[in-house]
Design an enzyme around this catalytic site. Sequence first.
Site, PDB file in Angstrom:
ATOM      1  N   GLU A  44       0.840  -1.200   0.000  1.00 55.69           N
ATOM      2  CA  GLU A  44       0.000   0.000   0.000  1.00 55.69           C
ATOM      3  C   GLU A  44       0.871   1.245   0.000  1.00 55.69           C
ATOM      4  O   GLU A  44       1.907   1.298   0.670  1.00 55.69           O
ATOM      5  CB  GLU A  44      -0.864  -0.009   1.270  1.00 55.69           C
ATOM      6  CG  GLU A  44      -1.924   1.087   1.314  1.00 55.69           C
ATOM      7  CD  GLU A  44      -2.576   1.189   2.692  1.00 55.69           C
ATOM      8  OE1 GLU A  44      -1.908   0.857   3.706  1.00 55.69           O
ATOM      9  OE2 GLU A  44      -3.741   1.589   2.756  1.00 55.69           O
ATOM     10  N   HIS A  53       2.484   4.624   0.923  1.00 57.79           N
ATOM     11  CA  HIS A  53       2.727   5.300   2.201  1.00 57.79           C
ATOM     12  C   HIS A  53       3.467   6.609   1.961  1.00 57.79           C
ATOM     13  O   HIS A  53       4.527   6.843   2.551  1.00 57.79           O
ATOM     14  CB  HIS A  53       3.511   4.385   3.150  1.00 57.79           C
ATOM     15  CG  HIS A  53       2.648   3.404   3.880  1.00 57.79           C
ATOM     16  ND1 HIS A  53       2.188   2.248   3.305  1.00 57.79           N
ATOM     17  CD2 HIS A  53       2.134   3.407   5.147  1.00 57.79           C
ATOM     18  CE1 HIS A  53       1.444   1.578   4.170  1.00 57.79           C
ATOM     19  NE2 HIS A  53       1.401   2.246   5.294  1.00 57.79           N
ATOM     20  N   ASP A  67       3.453  -1.823   5.617  1.00 62.10           N
ATOM     21  CA  ASP A  67       2.526  -2.697   6.345  1.00 62.10           C
ATOM     22  C   ASP A  67       2.950  -4.157   6.334  1.00 62.10           C
ATOM     23  O   ASP A  67       2.299  -4.997   6.970  1.00 62.10           O
ATOM     24  CB  ASP A  67       1.107  -2.563   5.762  1.00 62.10           C
ATOM     25  CG  ASP A  67       0.468  -1.231   6.117  1.00 62.10           C
ATOM     26  OD1 ASP A  67       1.108  -0.425   6.816  1.00 62.10           O
ATOM     27  OD2 ASP A  67      -0.675  -0.985   5.690  1.00 62.10           O
ATOM     28  N   HIS A  79      -2.378  -3.891   8.897  1.00 60.29           N
ATOM     29  CA  HIS A  79      -3.090  -3.046   7.922  1.00 60.29           C
ATOM     30  C   HIS A  79      -4.536  -2.974   8.373  1.00 60.29           C
ATOM     31  O   HIS A  79      -5.282  -3.960   8.316  1.00 60.29           O
ATOM     32  CB  HIS A  79      -2.950  -3.696   6.541  1.00 60.29           C
ATOM     33  CG  HIS A  79      -3.704  -3.027   5.440  1.00 60.29           C
ATOM     34  ND1 HIS A  79      -3.421  -1.752   5.019  1.00 60.29           N
ATOM     35  CD2 HIS A  79      -4.725  -3.467   4.654  1.00 60.29           C
ATOM     36  CE1 HIS A  79      -4.241  -1.437   4.016  1.00 60.29           C
ATOM     37  NE2 HIS A  79      -5.038  -2.459   3.794  1.00 60.29           N
ATOM     38  N   GLU A  95      -7.386  -2.109   7.337  1.00 63.55           N
ATOM     39  CA  GLU A  95      -8.507  -2.586   6.525  1.00 63.55           C
ATOM     40  C   GLU A  95      -8.630  -4.114   6.504  1.00 63.55           C
ATOM     41  O   GLU A  95      -9.649  -4.656   6.072  1.00 63.55           O
ATOM     42  CB  GLU A  95      -8.390  -2.061   5.087  1.00 63.55           C
ATOM     43  CG  GLU A  95      -8.686  -0.580   4.943  1.00 63.55           C
ATOM     44  CD  GLU A  95      -7.446   0.301   5.109  1.00 63.55           C
ATOM     45  OE1 GLU A  95      -6.454  -0.141   5.748  1.00 63.55           O
ATOM     46  OE2 GLU A  95      -7.467   1.433   4.594  1.00 63.55           O
ATOM     47  N   HIS A 105      -1.721   7.594   8.903  1.00 61.19           N
ATOM     48  CA  HIS A 105      -1.238   6.776   7.782  1.00 61.19           C
ATOM     49  C   HIS A 105      -0.055   7.471   7.122  1.00 61.19           C
ATOM     50  O   HIS A 105      -0.181   8.593   6.652  1.00 61.19           O
ATOM     51  CB  HIS A 105      -2.357   6.540   6.759  1.00 61.19           C
ATOM     52  CG  HIS A 105      -1.899   5.700   5.612  1.00 61.19           C
ATOM     53  ND1 HIS A 105      -1.862   4.329   5.652  1.00 61.19           N
ATOM     54  CD2 HIS A 105      -1.418   6.042   4.396  1.00 61.19           C
ATOM     55  CE1 HIS A 105      -1.373   3.865   4.510  1.00 61.19           C
ATOM     56  NE2 HIS A 105      -1.097   4.880   3.733  1.00 61.19           N
ATOM     57  N   GLU A 130       4.059   5.685  11.741  1.00 63.03           N
ATOM     58  CA  GLU A 130       4.601   4.785  10.716  1.00 63.03           C
ATOM     59  C   GLU A 130       5.979   5.255  10.232  1.00 63.03           C
ATOM     60  O   GLU A 130       6.886   4.448  10.021  1.00 63.03           O
ATOM     61  CB  GLU A 130       3.627   4.631   9.543  1.00 63.03           C
ATOM     62  CG  GLU A 130       2.383   3.841   9.942  1.00 63.03           C
ATOM     63  CD  GLU A 130       1.533   3.412   8.761  1.00 63.03           C
ATOM     64  OE1 GLU A 130       1.117   2.239   8.731  1.00 63.03           O
ATOM     65  OE2 GLU A 130       1.274   4.244   7.865  1.00 63.03           O
TER      66      GLU A 130
END
Lengths: 248, 248, 248, 248, 248, 248
Positions: free
Chosen positions: F28, F30, F39, F114, F116, F167, F172
């Site tokens: 994903e 970032h 992730d 992650h 989701e 995010h 992160e």
Amino acid sequence: MRASEMTWQEYRDCIATSIIFLPVGAMEQHGPHLPLSVDMILPARMSELAAEQVGGIVLPTIPYGYKSQPTSGGGQRFPGTTSLNGNTLINVVLDILRETYRHGGRRFVVYNGHYENAMFLTEAIDLFVSAAPDARVMLLDETLLISDEMLDELFADCGFPGWDLEHAAVIETSLMQYFAPELVREDRIVDGQIKREMPYAIFPPPDDVIPESGVLYKATFASREKGEKYVKHVLPKIVEVVRRELGV
Amino acid sequence: MRASEMTWQEYRDCIATSIIFLPVGAMEQHGPHLPLSVDMILPARMSELAAEQVGGIVLPTIPYGYKSQPTSGGGQRFPGTTSLNGNTLINVVLDILRETYRHGGRRFVVYNGHYENAMFLTEAIDLFVSAAPDARVMLLDETLLISDEMLDELFADCGFPGWDLEHAAVIETSLMQYFAPELVREDRIVDGQIKREMPYAIFPPPDDVIPESGVLYKATFASREKGEKYVKHVLPKIVEVVRRELGV
Amino acid sequence: MRASEMTWQEYRDCIATSIIFLPVGAMEQHGPHLPLSVDMILPARMSELAAEQVGGIVLPTIPYGYKSQPTSGGGQRFPGTTSLNGNTLINVVLDILRETYRHGGRRFVVYNGHYENAMFLTEAIDLFVSAAPDARVMLLDETLLISDEMLDELFADCGFPGWDLEHAAVIETSLMQYFAPELVREDRIVDGQIKREMPYAIFPPPDDVIPESGVLYKATFASREKGEKYVKHVLPKIVEVVRRELGV
Amino acid sequence: MRASEMTWQEYRDCIATSIIFLPVGAMEQHGPHLPLSVDMILPARMSELAAEQVGGIVLPTIPYGYKSQPTSGGGQRFPGTTSLNGNTLINVVLDILRETYRHGGRRFVVYNGHYENAMFLTEAIDLFVSAAPDARVMLLDETLLISDEMLDELFADCGFPGWDLEHAAVIETSLMQYFAPELVREDRIVDGQIKREMPYAIFPPPDDVIPESGVLYKATFASREKGEKYVKHVLPKIVEVVRRELGV
Amino acid sequence: MRASEMTWQEYRDCIATSIIFLPVGAMEQHGPHLPLSVDMILPARMSELAAEQVGGIVLPTIPYGYKSQPTSGGGQRFPGTTSLNGNTLINVVLDILRETYRHGGRRFVVYNGHYENAMFLTEAIDLFVSAAPDARVMLLDETLLISDEMLDELFADCGFPGWDLEHAAVIETSLMQYFAPELVREDRIVDGQIKREMPYAIFPPPDDVIPESGVLYKATFASREKGEKYVKHVLPKIVEVVRRELGV
Amino acid sequence: MRASEMTWQEYRDCIATSIIFLPVGAMEQHGPHLPLSVDMILPARMSELAAEQVGGIVLPTIPYGYKSQPTSGGGQRFPGTTSLNGNTLINVVLDILRETYRHGGRRFVVYNGHYENAMFLTEAIDLFVSAAPDARVMLLDETLLISDEMLDELFADCGFPGWDLEHAAVIETSLMQYFAPELVREDRIVDGQIKREMPYAIFPPPDDVIPESGVLYKATFASREKGEKYVKHVLPKIVEVVRRELGV
């Protein structure tokens, strides 16, 4: 009696010993005078009436069913006829039966209110019982319990066309007049007919087999009285077969 | 005419312009006198006869079908009744239709030789045509084309019990005597009957609705002559409806 | 021996003690001289010959298989090559094994007549046995049993190209001449070859790896005698491995 | 406004131009004082109120949803909590969206009444729009629209525990008192609490995180007035975001 | 070169013009001396080396693959061999290809590091390209590119047993010594062998075909030098075929 | 500790008694400064650190996860965000859990990296434990274990925006600076923000809710020190809850 209206404690206290009705309907056109919910309302109401007499409980109606066929419901081309794929319907019913079995339910009536659902319900139930050997399930469509005498009486004035053509016509209209008169547009009741016989199916369906109004037979011969007569005739029969087969 | 016997070049040269028959059968008990393949043989032979007349080609028969039901085929409890799950059958038929369409095929007759297949074939065809808008498919079960007069004639001696009970009985036995006499055990033909009427389904099925022999009606009234009569009656009708609907 | 020709009672009396053969084929191009059914006929006939000797029974052949690959069957681009998706084939085989197990069958030979089926059959059988711990299944493709000596003999005149290229070529043509000569177009037998080596796969396949005729090697070296020799060589080997592994 | 009460002609005349609400609920325990249908009733009623104002129509509520989780609904162990597998729910919603799109519907509000449904609805909608590029779908759970001020007001007496713990507690009880007081067992309203915090999930859930009553917070602080206040607060917000995003 | 190490902007700037490598591995036993990750490491490293030369990018390796077979990997009975069902693997690969295509990727090398994956990768790719007509995908297993001369050289001391038996043996051990010597337990390298030949498959596999150590051939003949030789031999071949087929 | 680096014998000797960590990640976007693998890396590293302390083993990370949502990850529109369909992810996780259980594993931590993924992991685990009654699985996302005090400390300079907006931002970025500084593009760290609040979801997402950079909050406030602080804070908490719930 309606599981949806019970608390979990009330449900818990009766699920193992009750006959559990699961009405399965459809969202399908029913002519210019009846709402799209006919096939939801009728199995729900019949299930409730039967459950009352056999000490049953009624699960929430599955409101979407399998695809309408031209010669039994006008087909998918009518706006509003909103259907599930076959495998989706199988899985919905299978999941619900498994969950209710997990809660202790053992005796079920899957009450089918939409002709085209039947074989997908059969598959769901077959898959269910093959892993639940002490469950017992009846698949019921009350039209098959109507006696010939009652058919003669109900159709004395217009003749019985066969159950497949009885869509949005005499019986369904009469039953809606009886159960939910506020949803019947009395001023728009019409007679319809299938434009030509087709003892096979064509995909996509030819235009000329789809009745313009969505009514497959003579709805003008319907009456609230016929609806009541039908219910009073068939309800004891339902109670009898449920008692006999599911041991209440 | 049989696609399986063609080379790919022969197939290529006719697929786009031919009516394509796909017989769908079942492996199912048919009493002590008929083989498990009745529902494979009959739709295959009928398809071939019809294809001959309309310039069609016949795909290999799907030999396994949907689960037998007690009141139309004796049910799954008989050894030898070897069935597919509903979704498996849907996908087999869907894949074959898509492949044949990819080759150029546009006009199809899905010829159903096993009553319980019907709705799963319907679903497969519906999914197929929704992505193949220029295809046209007929779903055909020739029993629905038999006229009342012919029924009266064929069942003059024993009475017509309805098509669902006509399992391993007069018509199927007669047709096997006509098409494949070497597979009929003449000395084991028996009359059977469903032990009690059950206008609903129970899962698992109660023992007392399953006929011991697997025959649901009177097979002893069968004869090769009736088989021939049936075929000669219905074949022109098949040819006619195929021509009319699929434009040959 | 053919389950399809048995009555349910005959099937019932032998299913638990017999080796059960399930031939799995394909509808696939086999050059200008062989029919689309080669991969159905060969495993069916071989299964029958083997079943005769081990007291086995043969289920109806699954006539549709997995997609043809360019370097082992010419690929999907040939008209007539009519294939199932991988998951569909898995489910068909799984359902049939489960049903036969339900009837009492415990020892199976899944006889693969189409190279590309193998891993999907593997998956179906793996899923099956994981829930049927007392079942035992052999997955068999008889080409792997041919000895080097026999290969030398059969290909003395033209050289052995490897089994993958042996498509519609020496062995398959010889076997069809032996088993079903009426389906071989003798006047159209040609030698073919794959146009260029491709030790990997490309999707979609480049035109220049697809042999024009569909024949991947030298079919003109085929003969009925080679077919007979092949069968007489391999049949005892099949019988031996089946007896050894499935305990007959 | 309720699609189920429309005739097909009424539906046809408005489907392309209307905002279409699809309420998705659940059959889930809601303590000793609330029925299993709370998550069906609330999204249905809210959808109707919103549809009234934006000229929308409301499809039949999907009455079964995804599995309850211990920390947001008490979990699956409560009798009566009757749930679908994730993939089943995805397919039900996907089929309904596709059908309504086929009828001409382009603007949708999927109104989620059960927290645990959210990601499966997301997946269904994502799969739907990826093949329906001119459709536009809002996934709505109105709790997220409540302002902090309103939360302060509603929870002035007992403190706001977070939306996940607000199960069968202040808001849901108040809303049921407002919308369906006849289904609230006033004499059985209790305060509950989750026995210990668990900022992760354990499968199967340990007994000591499951609240005995099924109530996760203080239901005794509920009142019909709070229900009304909540609705009057949030309804204009719903109308506003629907209008803004779906262009009415 | 590793997509996982790129930012989205870097990925965006090269995805449409690059060859995209997707290594597919397996978690599978590889004897007492090699880790469970051999089939992940090798295709990843080879993909990276090849990508470097053709201007490619490498997607994250799929670390779980299809079920190990006794005669090519020791089978599923070894602890640590952790596999996906066939249909799961198909869907993982299909989803990833579709997503990368959505981003603009058109030229793919699916690099298979585990023999048993091959047909499921074939199915995934076939389903992918059938809906992505301008994509082009190579399915590559570099063992098939090794020349006979190189095989003679690499196996001069112990003889080449065929690729299927080359499991945890000469080549895989040598390659791990070359690429990841820290993961090779030099003191536990053993020769193994399949206990008896079985030119068919049995489910469940008989104990006596499963090699005790998990090594199917002679690992003691491995060396870092052979690993290097192998890589230097095959890498230019990979580069060549990728360039030729995918047009770089 | 890493299962992938074990031999099968090492794995065999510890699988039944170890806590088994399965990190599930995503590919994903970032932001412009972090790689697509954030992730994957974070749950893998955290799992390893925790496993070290509880005597656990770590399975290979699943590198592809569920679809990114605009308000928690920027959404699917960013190149490089490469996701699985929900049902694919369910099946991958389910297959791996079942396989590890077959090897003797009983205590699992599915470590979600992650956001989701969560509900699809929930479904996979639920399906798994329903057929593995003696297994015990924790689904863990360590952000939920961070104390308010630590949040205050970490976000003292910029304020905590909520986890969904975190995010590619402070945490992160800090964690990547701590665990994998070589993958952080220090010169491209930017602050981002979601353009407008949207307490609901719209499909397809409107352009104006997607942050141009892919960063949803202030990444410039990140530091290696914050990363270290976060890890040192949360690791003992992870160890504690794993010990408490999985009985080590």
